[in-house]
Design an enzyme around this catalytic site. Structure first.
Site, mmCIF file in Angstrom:
data_model
loop_
_atom_site.group_PDB
_atom_site.id
_atom_site.type_symbol
_atom_site.label_atom_id
_atom_site.label_comp_id
_atom_site.label_asym_id
_atom_site.label_seq_id
_atom_site.Cartn_x
_atom_site.Cartn_y
_atom_site.Cartn_z
ATOM 1 N N HIS A 27 9.537 8.833 -24.165
ATOM 2 C CA HIS A 27 8.100 8.704 -23.903
ATOM 3 C C HIS A 27 7.744 9.410 -22.595
ATOM 4 C CE1 HIS A 27 4.193 6.427 -23.959
ATOM 5 N NE2 HIS A 27 4.279 6.687 -22.661
ATOM 6 N N GLU A 28 8.507 9.138 -21.540
ATOM 7 C CA GLU A 28 8.234 9.744 -20.238
ATOM 8 C C GLU A 28 8.612 11.226 -20.214
ATOM 9 O OE1 GLU A 28 6.505 8.358 -18.008
ATOM 10 O OE2 GLU A 28 6.481 6.377 -18.949
ATOM 11 N N HIS A 31 5.813 13.256 -21.696
ATOM 12 C CA HIS A 31 4.725 13.477 -20.737
ATOM 13 C C HIS A 31 5.067 14.634 -19.805
ATOM 14 C CE1 HIS A 31 2.318 10.114 -21.881
ATOM 15 N NE2 HIS A 31 3.103 9.170 -21.381
#
Length: 224
Positions: A27-28, A31
């Site tokens: 998820h990170e 980004h």
């Protein structure tokens, strides 16, 4: 009276570790990667676009993961937010929306990946499944957690409350003047979020979306 089963708790922690860790880290990374592609080198320079879990670990998020894996039916946790500097973007609002959407989209794709993996098990001959023994149970449970946890991470992050990704997406959609006013709420974002969590409103709103999405995925892949 219910009694705490340490062996069962440790077993749950073992098969939750991989899918939840993947969901949180990717998820990170998503980004940071999209931000990098849009011209922001911050995450890359800070070593955050990596699958190495160490730069991503948030102590409190790790504690919550262990606690929920042991004591809660729903496993959850979080990593350190990836630093993003919108000044590098050519289209600040549009690019920020893409960066924000990358995390939840990654969690959705991971949920689909674990659903595919679970479906593939159904095509194995019975003899093969029997020869794998308890490994099959481990894989099935891991995939189930992978589906539920990543759907949960997706919807939780889409809630339009700062600092969650949904707030950045909402700011990109709102007219500029409204977006500026909404951005001022960010200083109170954590207080609002904690209030929603402790009053139970957060779970009340988000759980139907998680259940419906999980039901659709299980139905699409013919999984029970």
């Amino acid at each position: 009276m219910n009694t705490f089963d340490l062996a069962m708790a440790l077993q749950k922690l073992s098969y939750s570790f991989i899918p939840v860790l993947l969901g949180i880290i990717l998820h990170e990374v998503a980004h940071g990667y999209v931000a990098y592609k849009k011209g922001d080198p911050t995450a890359m320079m800070m070593g955050r676009i990596t699958l190495n879990p160490l730069p991503h670990i948030d102590p409190m998020g790790l504690i919550v993961f262990i606690f929920t894996a042991v004591f809660s039916p729903f496993v959850f946790g979080w990593a350190k937010p990836v630093p993003v500097n919108p000044r590098y973007f050519k289209n600040i609002r549009g690019d920020m929306m893409l960066v924000s959407a990358a995390g939840p989209l990654t969690n959705f794709l991971l949920a689909m990946f674990f659903a595919v993996l679970l479906k593939l098990l159904t095509f194995l001959p019975a003899e093969t499944l029997m020869s794998l023994g308890t490994s099959v149970d481990f894989i099935v449970n891991m995939c189930a957690v992978g589906i539920w946890a990543n759907i949960g991470l997706m919807w939780i992050n889409l809630v339009p409350v700062p600092p969650l990704d949904g707030s950045k997406l909402l700011m990109g959609i709102l007219p500029y003047n409204m977006a500026v006013r909404f951005a001022e709420v960010e200083r109170y974002g954590m207080l609002i979020l904690m209030a929603l969590i402790f009053t139970g409103l957060f779970s009340y709103v988000i759980m139907p979306f998680i259940r419906i999405t999980a039901y659709l995925i299980f139905t699409i892949f013919g999984l029970n």
